[in-house]
Design a protein around this motif. Structure first.
Motif, PDB file in Angstrom:
ATOM      1  N   SER A  18       5.134   7.328  85.896  1.00 41.61           N
ATOM      2  CA  SER A  18       4.752   6.448  86.999  1.00 41.61           C
ATOM      3  C   SER A  18       5.960   5.631  87.409  1.00 41.61           C
ATOM      4  O   SER A  18       6.885   5.418  86.620  1.00 41.61           O
ATOM      5  CB  SER A  18       3.610   5.515  86.585  1.00 41.61           C
ATOM      6  N   VAL A  19       5.953   5.166  88.653  1.00 37.68           N
ATOM      7  CA  VAL A  19       7.092   4.412  89.167  1.00 37.68           C
ATOM      8  C   VAL A  19       7.292   3.135  88.352  1.00 37.68           C
ATOM      9  O   VAL A  19       6.346   2.397  88.089  1.00 37.68           O
ATOM     10  CB  VAL A  19       6.883   4.056  90.650  1.00 37.68           C
ATOM     11  N   GLY A  20       8.539   2.909  87.943  1.00 36.46           N
ATOM     12  CA  GLY A  20       8.863   1.714  87.176  1.00 36.46           C
ATOM     13  C   GLY A  20       8.768   1.903  85.679  1.00 36.46           C
ATOM     14  O   GLY A  20       9.231   1.045  84.923  1.00 36.46           O
ATOM     15  N   SER A  21       8.178   2.996  85.233  1.00 36.84           N
ATOM     16  CA  SER A  21       8.044   3.204  83.786  1.00 36.84           C
ATOM     17  C   SER A  21       9.387   3.590  83.182  1.00 36.84           C
ATOM     18  O   SER A  21      10.232   4.207  83.831  1.00 36.84           O
ATOM     19  CB  SER A  21       6.987   4.275  83.490  1.00 36.84           C
ATOM     20  N   GLU A  22       9.595   3.210  81.935  1.00 35.42           N
ATOM     21  CA  GLU A  22      10.809   3.530  81.207  1.00 35.42           C
ATOM     22  C   GLU A  22      10.487   4.618  80.192  1.00 35.42           C
ATOM     23  O   GLU A  22       9.628   4.417  79.311  1.00 35.42           O
ATOM     24  CB  GLU A  22      11.380   2.278  80.530  1.00 35.42           C
ATOM     25  N   ILE A  23      11.142   5.753  80.315  1.00 30.70           N
ATOM     26  CA  ILE A  23      10.793   6.918  79.519  1.00 30.70           C
ATOM     27  C   ILE A  23      12.049   7.601  79.005  1.00 30.70           C
ATOM     28  O   ILE A  23      13.134   7.393  79.532  1.00 30.70           O
ATOM     29  CB  ILE A  23       9.970   7.924  80.355  1.00 30.70           C
ATOM     30  N   PRO A  24      11.915   8.439  77.976  1.00 31.00           N
ATOM     31  CA  PRO A  24      13.064   9.220  77.496  1.00 31.00           C
ATOM     32  C   PRO A  24      13.457  10.282  78.521  1.00 31.00           C
ATOM     33  O   PRO A  24      12.593  10.963  79.079  1.00 31.00           O
ATOM     34  CB  PRO A  24      12.544   9.861  76.200  1.00 31.00           C
ATOM     35  N   TYR A  25      14.715  10.421  78.758  1.00 26.89           N
ATOM     36  CA  TYR A  25      15.205  11.359  79.766  1.00 26.89           C
ATOM     37  C   TYR A  25      15.017  12.799  79.311  1.00 26.89           C
ATOM     38  O   TYR A  25      15.413  13.186  78.215  1.00 26.89           O
ATOM     39  CB  TYR A  25      16.685  11.072  80.046  1.00 26.89           C
ATOM     40  N   ASP A  26      14.409  13.596  80.177  1.00 24.47           N
ATOM     41  CA  ASP A  26      14.216  15.023  79.940  1.00 24.47           C
ATOM     42  C   ASP A  26      14.723  15.761  81.175  1.00 24.47           C
ATOM     43  O   ASP A  26      14.087  15.720  82.230  1.00 24.47           O
ATOM     44  CB  ASP A  26      12.733  15.342  79.711  1.00 24.47           C
ATOM     45  N   ALA A  82      23.165  10.485  81.826  1.00 23.12           N
ATOM     46  CA  ALA A  82      22.257  10.157  80.730  1.00 23.12           C
ATOM     47  C   ALA A  82      22.120  11.371  79.838  1.00 23.12           C
ATOM     48  O   ALA A  82      22.073  12.508  80.317  1.00 23.12           O
ATOM     49  CB  ALA A  82      20.897   9.732  81.271  1.00 23.12           C
ATOM     50  N   GLN A  83      22.079  11.135  78.558  1.00 21.29           N
ATOM     51  CA  GLN A  83      21.855  12.192  77.589  1.00 21.29           C
ATOM     52  C   GLN A  83      20.350  12.387  77.395  1.00 21.29           C
ATOM     53  O   GLN A  83      19.568  11.438  77.544  1.00 21.29           O
ATOM     54  CB  GLN A  83      22.512  11.827  76.249  1.00 21.29           C
ATOM     55  N   PRO A  84      19.917  13.604  77.101  1.00 19.84           N
ATOM     56  CA  PRO A  84      18.493  13.817  76.820  1.00 19.84           C
ATOM     57  C   PRO A  84      17.988  12.862  75.750  1.00 19.84           C
ATOM     58  O   PRO A  84      18.626  12.673  74.721  1.00 19.84           O
ATOM     59  CB  PRO A  84      18.449  15.277  76.326  1.00 19.84           C
ATOM     60  N   GLY A  85      16.878  12.225  76.027  1.00 21.04           N
ATOM     61  CA  GLY A  85      16.305  11.253  75.095  1.00 21.04           C
ATOM     62  C   GLY A  85      16.677   9.818  75.416  1.00 21.04           C
ATOM     63  O   GLY A  85      16.038   8.884  74.924  1.00 21.04           O
ATOM     64  N   ALA A  86      17.732   9.620  76.241  1.00 22.88           N
ATOM     65  CA  ALA A  86      18.121   8.264  76.621  1.00 22.88           C
ATOM     66  C   ALA A  86      17.052   7.658  77.525  1.00 22.88           C
ATOM     67  O   ALA A  86      16.368   8.361  78.275  1.00 22.88           O
ATOM     68  CB  ALA A  86      19.473   8.287  77.330  1.00 22.88           C
ATOM     69  N   THR A  87      16.916   6.352  77.471  1.00 20.76           N
ATOM     70  CA  THR A  87      15.885   5.677  78.262  1.00 20.76           C
ATOM     71  C   THR A  87      16.306   5.603  79.734  1.00 20.76           C
ATOM     72  O   THR A  87      17.419   5.177  80.062  1.00 20.76           O
ATOM     73  CB  THR A  87      15.632   4.255  77.743  1.00 20.76           C
ATOM     74  N   VAL A  88      15.415   6.044  80.598  1.00 25.98           N
ATOM     75  CA  VAL A  88      15.640   5.970  82.044  1.00 25.98           C
ATOM     76  C   VAL A  88      14.410   5.352  82.694  1.00 25.98           C
ATOM     77  O   VAL A  88      13.336   5.290  82.096  1.00 25.98           O
ATOM     78  CB  VAL A  88      15.896   7.373  82.652  1.00 25.98           C
ATOM     79  N   ARG A  89      14.595   4.884  83.937  1.00 29.35           N
ATOM     80  CA  ARG A  89      13.496   4.284  84.685  1.00 29.35           C
ATOM     81  C   ARG A  89      13.122   5.193  85.852  1.00 29.35           C
ATOM     82  O   ARG A  89      13.988   5.674  86.575  1.00 29.35           O
ATOM     83  CB  ARG A  89      13.869   2.896  85.180  1.00 29.35           C
ATOM     84  N   VAL A  90      11.838   5.399  86.016  1.00 32.26           N
ATOM     85  CA  VAL A  90      11.348   6.274  87.078  1.00 32.26           C
ATOM     86  C   VAL A  90      11.369   5.527  88.403  1.00 32.26           C
ATOM     87  O   VAL A  90      10.798   4.444  88.529  1.00 32.26           O
ATOM     88  CB  VAL A  90       9.918   6.768  86.768  1.00 32.26           C
TER      89      VAL A  90
END
Length: 217
Positions: A164-172, A183-191
């Motif tokens: 969802s918009v604004g969520s912080e998730i592991p990068y895939d 960003a490396q896979p698994g790094a935290t990113v924001r949608v």
């Protein structure tokens, strides 16, 4: 004797036609899109000599199932013909399965073409809705209920949002697309813009930014 059988089947056909509101044999031929010769064969109980597609068209106009049609016009078949009737029923079942598969394929094609039309809305709307929810003073917040039918339609099609918009998730990288930075896979990113998938099929990757470089959405 043959004339008697013919008259018997003619009467049965007339009864079915009357129930279906078909006024004449010519009208039956026209509505079903078959020749009058095929209608004559039916009147004579020669269903074993008719194509499954022809019988299916006639059954639809008479508003009876294929099985009922075969049963009604099957009594005068010779002893050596039940095998052909069994083959007809098998062919009918195969044709029904084929029609079902074609229908499913058409539905999938329609959904895919519709999703292509909706692509810009699918990508842009959640971000606009997120911004409106963050500022309740914006008049746009009043528009949010208007898109619920579209959301319901997507739900019925099995289309699911990726995060969802604004969520912080592991990068895939398979599900997410970086808008800037690295960003490396698994790094935290924001949608920033959500993605979508339909079952196992990826429709659009979610657009994300590294958490340290994320501007306001």
């Amino acid at each position: 004797m043959a004339q008697s059988s013919s008259q018997d089947f003619t009467h049965r056909l007339q009864l079915l036609m009357q129930q279906a509101g078909v006024s004449s044999f010519t009208a039956l031929s026209r509505k079903a899109g078959v020749s009058e010769r095929q209608v004559r064969r039916l009147r004579q109980g020669q269903v074993g000599q008719m194509r499954v597609e022809t019988l299916l068209k006639i059954s639809q106009v008479l508003q009876v199932s294929m099985t009922e049609l075969l049963t009604i016009f099957d009594e005068t078949q010779r002893v050596d013909e039940p095998a052909s009737q069994t083959e007809l029923r098998r062919e009918y079942q195969r044709l029904q399965q084929q029609m079902h598969e074609q229908r499913e394929a058409l539905i999938q094609e329609f959904q895919q073409s519709s999703l292509q039309v909706l692509e810009s809305w699918l990508v842009q709307w959640p971000t606009a809705a997120y911004a409106a929810q963050q500022n309740q003073q914006l008049p746009a917040v009043r528009l949010l209920p208007l898109v619920r039918p579209v959301e319901q339609l997507l739900q019925e099609w099995g289309v699911e949002a990726i995060a969802s918009v604004g969520s912080e998730i592991p990068y895939d990288p398979h599900l997410h697309q970086l808008m800037e930075g690295n960003a490396q896979p698994g790094a935290t990113v924001r949608v920033r813009y959500i993605g979508y998938q339909q079952g196992d099929k990826l429709l659009y990757r979610a657009k994300v930014s590294p958490i340290d470089n994320t501007p306001n959405a």
